[in-house]
Structures are given as structure tokens and as C-alpha cells.
Design a protein around this motif. Sequence first.
Motif, PDB file in Angstrom:
ATOM      1  N   UNK A 188       0.862  -1.042   0.105  1.00 63.30           N
ATOM      2  CA  UNK A 188      -0.153  -0.083   0.057  1.00 63.30           C
ATOM      3  C   UNK A 188       0.984   1.197   0.059  1.00 63.30           C
ATOM      4  N   UNK A 189       1.891   1.224   0.826  1.00 63.55           N
ATOM      5  CA  UNK A 189       2.764   2.439   0.787  1.00 63.55           C
ATOM      6  C   UNK A 189       3.418   2.619  -0.537  1.00 63.55           C
ATOM      7  N   UNK A 190       4.041   1.492  -1.185  1.00 64.32           N
ATOM      8  CA  UNK A 190       4.807   1.374  -2.249  1.00 64.32           C
ATOM      9  C   UNK A 190       3.967   2.020  -3.350  1.00 64.32           C
ATOM     10  N   UNK A 191       2.842   1.305  -3.432  1.00 67.69           N
ATOM     11  CA  UNK A 191       1.837   1.596  -4.718  1.00 67.69           C
ATOM     12  C   UNK A 191       1.370   3.094  -4.688  1.00 67.69           C
ATOM     13  N   UNK A 192       0.453   3.372  -3.389  1.00 64.03           N
ATOM     14  CA  UNK A 192      -0.359   4.556  -3.272  1.00 64.03           C
ATOM     15  C   UNK A 192       0.698   5.761  -3.208  1.00 64.03           C
ATOM     16  N   UNK A 193       1.700   5.870  -2.405  1.00 64.00           N
ATOM     17  CA  UNK A 193       2.635   6.748  -2.064  1.00 64.00           C
ATOM     18  C   UNK A 193       3.256   7.321  -3.330  1.00 64.00           C
ATOM     19  N   UNK A 194       3.444   6.107  -4.232  1.00 63.22           N
ATOM     20  CA  UNK A 194       4.470   6.587  -5.485  1.00 63.22           C
ATOM     21  C   UNK A 194       3.370   6.922  -6.563  1.00 63.22           C
ATOM     22  N   UNK A 195       2.775   6.018  -6.834  1.00 65.09           N
ATOM     23  CA  UNK A 195       1.945   6.163  -8.205  1.00 65.09           C
ATOM     24  C   UNK A 195       0.817   7.233  -8.182  1.00 65.09           C
ATOM     25  N   UNK A 196      -0.014   7.092  -6.877  1.00 68.23           N
ATOM     26  CA  UNK A 196      -1.287   8.076  -6.856  1.00 68.23           C
ATOM     27  C   UNK A 196      -0.555   9.420  -6.789  1.00 68.23           C
ATOM     28  N   UNK A 197       0.458   9.661  -5.717  1.00 67.95           N
ATOM     29  CA  UNK A 197       1.102  10.868  -5.770  1.00 67.95           C
ATOM     30  C   UNK A 197       1.735  11.414  -6.888  1.00 67.95           C
ATOM     31  N   UNK A 198       2.220  10.504  -7.756  1.00 66.46           N
ATOM     32  CA  UNK A 198       2.666  10.687  -9.167  1.00 66.46           C
ATOM     33  C   UNK A 198       1.673  11.181 -10.020  1.00 66.46           C
ATOM     34  N   UNK A 199       0.398  10.652 -10.207  1.00 66.71           N
ATOM     35  CA  UNK A 199      -0.691  10.878 -10.751  1.00 66.71           C
ATOM     36  C   UNK A 199      -1.102  12.451 -10.524  1.00 66.71           C
ATOM     37  N   UNK A 200      -1.116  12.508  -9.086  1.00 64.65           N
ATOM     38  CA  UNK A 200      -1.568  14.025  -8.709  1.00 64.65           C
ATOM     39  C   UNK A 200      -0.708  14.928  -9.021  1.00 64.65           C
ATOM     40  N   UNK A 201       0.812  14.611  -8.953  1.00 66.14           N
ATOM     41  CA  UNK A 201       1.734  15.571  -9.701  1.00 66.14           C
ATOM     42  C   UNK A 201       1.792  15.882 -10.955  1.00 66.14           C
ATOM     43  N   UNK A 202       1.543  14.829 -11.728  1.00 69.06           N
ATOM     44  CA  UNK A 202       1.497  15.085 -13.126  1.00 69.06           C
ATOM     45  C   UNK A 202       0.200  15.871 -13.395  1.00 69.06           C
ATOM     46  N   UNK A 203      -0.843  15.630 -13.096  1.00 66.78           N
ATOM     47  CA  UNK A 203      -2.013  16.310 -13.046  1.00 66.78           C
ATOM     48  C   UNK A 203      -1.946  17.738 -12.763  1.00 66.78           C
ATOM     49  N   UNK A 204      -1.266  18.234 -11.749  1.00 67.80           N
ATOM     50  CA  UNK A 204      -1.100  19.649 -11.289  1.00 67.80           C
ATOM     51  C   UNK A 204      -0.018  20.350 -12.153  1.00 67.80           C
TER      52      UNK A 204
END
Length: 408
Positions: free
Chosen positions: A315-331
Motif C-alpha cells: 500500500x505504501x509502495x503503490x499508493x504513495x508513489x503512483x497515486x502521488x505521481x498522478x496528482x503531481x502529473x495532473x497539477x
Amino acid sequence: MKLYTNIRLSFMMFLEFFVWSSWYVTMGTFLGANLQASDSDISLAFSTQSLGAIVAPFVVGLIADRYFHAQRILGVIHLIGAGLMFFMYNSTDFSGFFPVLLGYMILFMPTLALVNSISFNQMKDPAKEFSVIRVWGTIGWITAGLLISFFAWDSQAGMEEGLLRNTWLMASVLSLVLGVYSFTLPKTPPQAKSADKTSFAEIIGLDALALLKDRNFAIFFISSILICIPLAFYYQNVSPFLTEIGVENSTGKIALGQVSEVLFMLALPIFFSRFGLKKTLIVAMLAWAVRYLFFAFGDANDGVWMLLVGIFLHGVCYDFFFVSGQIYTDSHAGAKFKSSAQGLITLATYGVGMLIGFWAAGLISNYYSDSEGNHIWGSIWLIPSGISVLVLLFFTLLFKEEKTALPK
């Protein structure tokens, strides 16, 4: 969104990820035990996901967005998929199995975007409504894993009897159900007119390459590709690893990773808001390194707790990297490249990054194995742990902190 529509979309998500989880988690174990596939063969089989991810933008961008209703395409794909799954259920050797799997994954990977498109089309406020729908996909993934362990298909006795083959039959039946059910889903007509001119680069997100002129985004982009190399080791090796060292109900235990996804998804907004993007991504990459260390030194007896912690860190590996990365990319992308940038990241990570990762995992697993197929798992898991540390150092030293707001 009406409650009835919410339930229909949630059931769609449940079935979509149930079908995927039914065979994907245990495929490496199945291929080795039932089809006597080598580590290189298993690597090749998992790489079909990456090839499917590369093809997916063409299916969605050229067909679903322009000519046909998304729910109808989803239905047709899963009906065809049911037949292909049944063929793989009856496969007796890898040479006959692989071409069918490749065809299936080229069809299946676009459905991940299609179910999102169908859902978004019914929502007034996707930022608030989508997570409630999407979580049922994770529940579907967990349920499939628990059922496999409940029926003991992944046990030593079950594998000796060839029962792991039943995962493909289960996936075939549920794919058939989803295929029929898809035609009852809310209408999702094509959003673009067939006459509209869209360049090849826009369809697959290459126009968003302009974002790489920004040094910070370029560092993040490269890190995203590189971190998918150790990610591929997890997807390809975790089931054969646990089964080979004698962990019972291994598929059910692997489902703990998806349970942690739900929990850490809830924790992400708090952590992200308090510590910022860079620290969130650093924690994720550190978790990758730690989990593989636990796999390297854990065992099925006194060290089983290390294996469970390693799985739970998913959960840490996937959510913290990929979901955060999607947020960063979107912004970071802005209105002009919003969709293209997400497509580019998906193509780079699930396409290029994991393709390299599956290839590397196959070579390394083959290198650390004997003639009877037994593996030196401690040495194998230290490799992705070391790669994770190198990516962590690369990102930490070169990426400069910047403010990134969570979507409202």
C-alpha cells in the motif's frame, strides 16, 4: 449520481478486477508447476501486460473515443476474453499458451481505461465520487485471492493435483458474466467526432513530452520508469516465491497487499498535505527497498512475519508513489496536456518500465536457480532492493521540493 447507478458501476469495477486477480497473481506459479515453464518463459508471459499497456492508448484513443460506445466495447472484449481464458485453462504447454495470453492482454489492458471512462461519464463530481466506485475494484481483487486460497488451489497438494488450472476457468466464467453485464451499463457514447483530427502523438500522449523540459518533472519521469523495474519483480515472483518456500494460503496472504492499498489510500491525503510531494515519494521508494529486504531474509517459519510485513507494505509502495505521481502529473501538466500527460506516464511505467523489469526479473531468477528449478530467493530479492535504493538516491539528490496541491 443515483444510488442505483453507483451500485451498477461498483459491481462493474468488482468484476473487472476480480477477473484480473483470478489468474494474474498466481500465473507465475501456474506456469512453473503446470506447464513446466522456465523463468524466462514466465518473464515473457508477464511482459504481455506491458505490451498491452503500450497498445491500450490506440484502442481507447482511436476506437472508444471516436466510433463506439465504451460499454459495448467493454462487453465485446470480455466476451472474447472469456473464450481465450477457457482456451488457456485447457493449455498443456507454454508454446500454445503464450500467443493466447498475448492476445488476451492486448484486449484486456484497454478495459482498465474503459471502466474509468464509463464511470466518469456518470459522475457530476469525479473527485468525490470515483474513489467510492474504484474501491470495489480492490475488493474484487482481494476476493479472488481469498477464494483461491479458500479452495486450496495454491496449496502444495492442490498444485500436485493441478488444481491451480482452475483459476483460468474461474476467470473465464466471470469474464463471461462481465461481458454480458457490460451491455446493461449506462450509455457512454464516443466523446470525439470521428472527423476530428487528432495526431498520433496526441493519442498516445507524446505531445506531453514538452513537459520534460522542466528539470524536476524530467527527474520524476525517469524515476517513475526506474521504480517500475523492482515493481515487476514483485508481480512476477511473489507467488512462486511464497509457494516454493512453503507458505500456505499464499494467494490469500498476497491479498493483504490490496487491503493495505485501501488503508494507505485513506492516509495519503493527510501525509501528502503535511509532508509534501518529495517526502511522500521518498517514503514510497524506501518502502520498496525495505519490503524486498524482508523478503530476502524472511521464511515460512519464524520469519513469516517479515514476509507479511513486506506484503503489507504494498500500500505504501503503490499508493504513495503512483497515486502521488498522478496528482503531481495532473497539477504540473495544466489544461493543455492534462490527459496526454497521464497517458504518457502510463505508457512509460506500465509499458516501458515494467517491460524492462519483467525481462530483468526473468534473467535474475534464472541465474539464481538450479537445474531442478529451485531458487536462491535471498539473492534474487536483494537485487530489486538495491535498485530501489539507487532510484531513491537519484531522486532525492536531484529532485527539488515544490508545492503540489491535492485535487479538491
